[in-house]
Scaffold this motif. Sequence first.
Motif, PDB file in Angstrom:
ATOM      1  N   LEU A 196       0.826  -1.210   0.000  1.00 14.06           N
ATOM      2  CA  LEU A 196       0.000   0.000   0.000  1.00 14.06           C
ATOM      3  C   LEU A 196       0.859   1.258   0.000  1.00 14.06           C
ATOM      4  N   ARG A 197       1.970   1.228   0.704  1.00 12.45           N
ATOM      5  CA  ARG A 197       2.836   2.407   0.788  1.00 12.45           C
ATOM      6  C   ARG A 197       3.517   2.725  -0.534  1.00 12.45           C
ATOM      7  N   ASP A 198       3.551   1.778  -1.453  1.00 11.81           N
ATOM      8  CA  ASP A 198       4.167   2.006  -2.759  1.00 11.81           C
ATOM      9  C   ASP A 198       3.208   2.623  -3.771  1.00 11.81           C
ATOM     10  N   LEU A 199       1.919   2.711  -3.432  1.00 17.60           N
ATOM     11  CA  LEU A 199       0.927   3.210  -4.370  1.00 17.60           C
ATOM     12  C   LEU A 199       0.788   4.728  -4.251  1.00 17.60           C
ATOM     13  N   ASP A 200       0.220   5.348  -5.269  1.00 17.92           N
ATOM     14  CA  ASP A 200       0.184   6.811  -5.339  1.00 17.92           C
ATOM     15  C   ASP A 200      -1.035   7.431  -4.675  1.00 17.92           C
ATOM     16  N   VAL A 201      -2.154   6.720  -4.650  1.00 19.17           N
ATOM     17  CA  VAL A 201      -3.373   7.186  -4.003  1.00 19.17           C
ATOM     18  C   VAL A 201      -4.207   5.959  -3.680  1.00 19.17           C
ATOM     19  N   LEU A 202      -4.930   5.996  -2.581  1.00 23.51           N
ATOM     20  CA  LEU A 202      -5.698   4.841  -2.126  1.00 23.51           C
ATOM     21  C   LEU A 202      -7.176   5.194  -1.986  1.00 23.51           C
ATOM     22  N   ILE A 203      -8.020   4.325  -2.504  1.00 24.85           N
ATOM     23  CA  ILE A 203      -9.453   4.351  -2.216  1.00 24.85           C
ATOM     24  C   ILE A 203      -9.705   3.202  -1.255  1.00 24.85           C
ATOM     25  N   VAL A 204     -10.266   3.501  -0.101  1.00 22.26           N
ATOM     26  CA  VAL A 204     -10.475   2.469   0.914  1.00 22.26           C
ATOM     27  C   VAL A 204     -11.970   2.382   1.213  1.00 22.26           C
ATOM     28  N   ALA A 205     -12.555   1.239   0.869  1.00 21.51           N
ATOM     29  CA  ALA A 205     -13.999   1.036   1.006  1.00 21.51           C
ATOM     30  C   ALA A 205     -14.306   0.189   2.232  1.00 21.51           C
ATOM     31  N   ALA A 206     -15.294   0.618   3.001  1.00 20.05           N
ATOM     32  CA  ALA A 206     -15.688  -0.141   4.193  1.00 20.05           C
ATOM     33  C   ALA A 206     -17.125   0.178   4.554  1.00 20.05           C
ATOM     34  N   GLY A 207     -17.818  -0.826   5.061  1.00 18.99           N
ATOM     35  CA  GLY A 207     -19.152  -0.637   5.593  1.00 18.99           C
ATOM     36  C   GLY A 207     -19.096  -0.662   7.116  1.00 18.99           C
ATOM     37  N   ARG A 208     -20.186  -1.174   7.735  1.00 20.47           N
ATOM     38  CA  ARG A 208     -20.248  -1.252   9.204  1.00 20.47           C
ATOM     39  C   ARG A 208     -19.897   0.106   9.834  1.00 20.47           C
ATOM     40  N   GLU A 209     -18.873   0.139  10.692  1.00 25.90           N
ATOM     41  CA  GLU A 209     -18.509   1.402  11.342  1.00 25.90           C
ATOM     42  C   GLU A 209     -17.496   2.209  10.542  1.00 25.90           C
ATOM     43  N   GLY A 210     -17.041   1.675   9.401  1.00 26.26           N
ATOM     44  CA  GLY A 210     -16.161   2.429   8.513  1.00 26.26           C
ATOM     45  C   GLY A 210     -14.782   2.695   9.060  1.00 26.26           C
ATOM     46  N   ALA A 211     -14.222   1.771   9.830  1.00 27.16           N
ATOM     47  CA  ALA A 211     -12.950   2.024  10.508  1.00 27.16           C
ATOM     48  C   ALA A 211     -11.735   1.905   9.595  1.00 27.16           C
ATOM     49  N   LEU A 212     -11.802   1.065   8.575  1.00 21.23           N
ATOM     50  CA  LEU A 212     -10.593   0.745   7.807  1.00 21.23           C
ATOM     51  C   LEU A 212      -9.904   1.961   7.188  1.00 21.23           C
ATOM     52  N   PRO A 213     -10.608   2.891   6.534  1.00 17.22           N
ATOM     53  CA  PRO A 213      -9.897   4.036   5.955  1.00 17.22           C
ATOM     54  C   PRO A 213      -9.118   4.850   6.983  1.00 17.22           C
ATOM     55  N   THR A 214      -9.688   5.020   8.182  1.00 18.07           N
ATOM     56  CA  THR A 214      -8.978   5.747   9.231  1.00 18.07           C
ATOM     57  C   THR A 214      -7.686   5.044   9.618  1.00 18.07           C
ATOM     58  N   VAL A 215      -7.754   3.742   9.778  1.00 15.10           N
ATOM     59  CA  VAL A 215      -6.553   2.973  10.144  1.00 15.10           C
ATOM     60  C   VAL A 215      -5.502   3.076   9.046  1.00 15.10           C
ATOM     61  N   VAL A 216      -5.935   2.900   7.792  1.00 16.83           N
ATOM     62  CA  VAL A 216      -4.984   2.968   6.678  1.00 16.83           C
ATOM     63  C   VAL A 216      -4.348   4.353   6.606  1.00 16.83           C
ATOM     64  N   ALA A 217      -5.169   5.401   6.720  1.00 13.33           N
ATOM     65  CA  ALA A 217      -4.650   6.766   6.616  1.00 13.33           C
ATOM     66  C   ALA A 217      -3.638   7.081   7.713  1.00 13.33           C
ATOM     67  N   GLY A 218      -3.752   6.400   8.843  1.00 14.88           N
ATOM     68  CA  GLY A 218      -2.805   6.619   9.928  1.00 14.88           C
ATOM     69  C   GLY A 218      -1.504   5.863   9.771  1.00 14.88           C
ATOM     70  N   LEU A 219      -1.412   5.024   8.726  1.00 14.39           N
ATOM     71  CA  LEU A 219      -0.232   4.177   8.552  1.00 14.39           C
ATOM     72  C   LEU A 219       0.526   4.426   7.259  1.00 14.39           C
ATOM     73  N   VAL A 220      -0.015   5.269   6.363  1.00  8.99           N
ATOM     74  CA  VAL A 220       0.645   5.525   5.081  1.00  8.99           C
ATOM     75  C   VAL A 220       0.778   7.030   4.871  1.00  8.99           C
ATOM     76  N   ASP A 221       1.722   7.426   4.007  1.00  9.49           N
ATOM     77  CA  ASP A 221       1.871   8.840   3.654  1.00  9.49           C
ATOM     78  C   ASP A 221       1.320   9.103   2.255  1.00  9.49           C
ATOM     79  N   THR A 222       0.259   8.390   1.945  1.00  8.56           N
ATOM     80  CA  THR A 222      -0.393   8.426   0.633  1.00  8.56           C
ATOM     81  C   THR A 222      -1.780   9.039   0.790  1.00  8.56           C
ATOM     82  N   PRO A 223      -2.255   9.826  -0.178  1.00  9.01           N
ATOM     83  CA  PRO A 223      -3.629  10.328  -0.087  1.00  9.01           C
ATOM     84  C   PRO A 223      -4.626   9.177   0.004  1.00  9.01           C
ATOM     85  N   VAL A 224      -5.563   9.281   0.939  1.00 11.40           N
ATOM     86  CA  VAL A 224      -6.565   8.246   1.160  1.00 11.40           C
ATOM     87  C   VAL A 224      -7.959   8.844   0.944  1.00 11.40           C
ATOM     88  N   ILE A 225      -8.748   8.148   0.143  1.00 12.88           N
ATOM     89  CA  ILE A 225     -10.138   8.527  -0.095  1.00 12.88           C
ATOM     90  C   ILE A 225     -11.015   7.460   0.543  1.00 12.88           C
TER      91      ILE A 225
END
Length: 253
Positions: free
Chosen positions: A168-197
Amino acid sequence: MRELLEAVAAGDVSPAEAEAELAGYATGEAGRFDAARETRAGVPEAILADGKTPAEVADLAATAVETTGRAIVTRLDAEALATVRERLDAFEAEDTYHERARVLVAHTDEFERPQLDATVGVVTAGTSDAEPAGEAAVLAREMGAQVERVDDVGVASIVRLLDQLPALRDLDVLIVAAGREGALPTVVAGLVDTPVIGLPVSTGYGHAGEGEAALDGMLQSCTAMTVVNVDAGFTAGAQAALIARAVDAARAE
């Protein structure tokens, strides 16, 4: 303009193509198709099948192929798919139906899809998130980005995500899809220096189901990321591809 009119008279350019060149849109029986949207805004016009009859969807898809060489149809079911394909036969367009994403893409032989030196990662928390994530992936690819999928890495078993962090850290931009409480994008954004949508998905049940909790959770994230509407795969893909285009331009300098 005279040359265009002469081309129409000679049969080299259709009236719809001429209208699209002059006005920026072409008018068919089902409405107006924004043929100039990609030139104007960088994002291709797509046809949303929801709320339209199969005949209306087919008419707009034909107008799209006639004026731009490509049709992108989203939220397309099997009944409308057959009607659209039958209508596009006249243009000898090659089409691909992404069944899980419910997206049809058709190209004429002359159409050249752009190619960007940038990669969009499309990440899902679980298999249930595949439809809007797939829609995002198709749109990003149609705008020229390379696309890498990383699926089923939700926070219920976070080790699955941690295993994928180097990729994931090698990619230029990330789209992170999640249902339920929607936690995954927050976790990913806290671990990479890549733009997260963040792409909230209408999976889940009970209190604040149908994507509401996922959307609220992503909007309240303490990490630096952006968020689109529930199930808005098209928007997420477009935003990611616009970022990818900027990355491609920077690398070309």
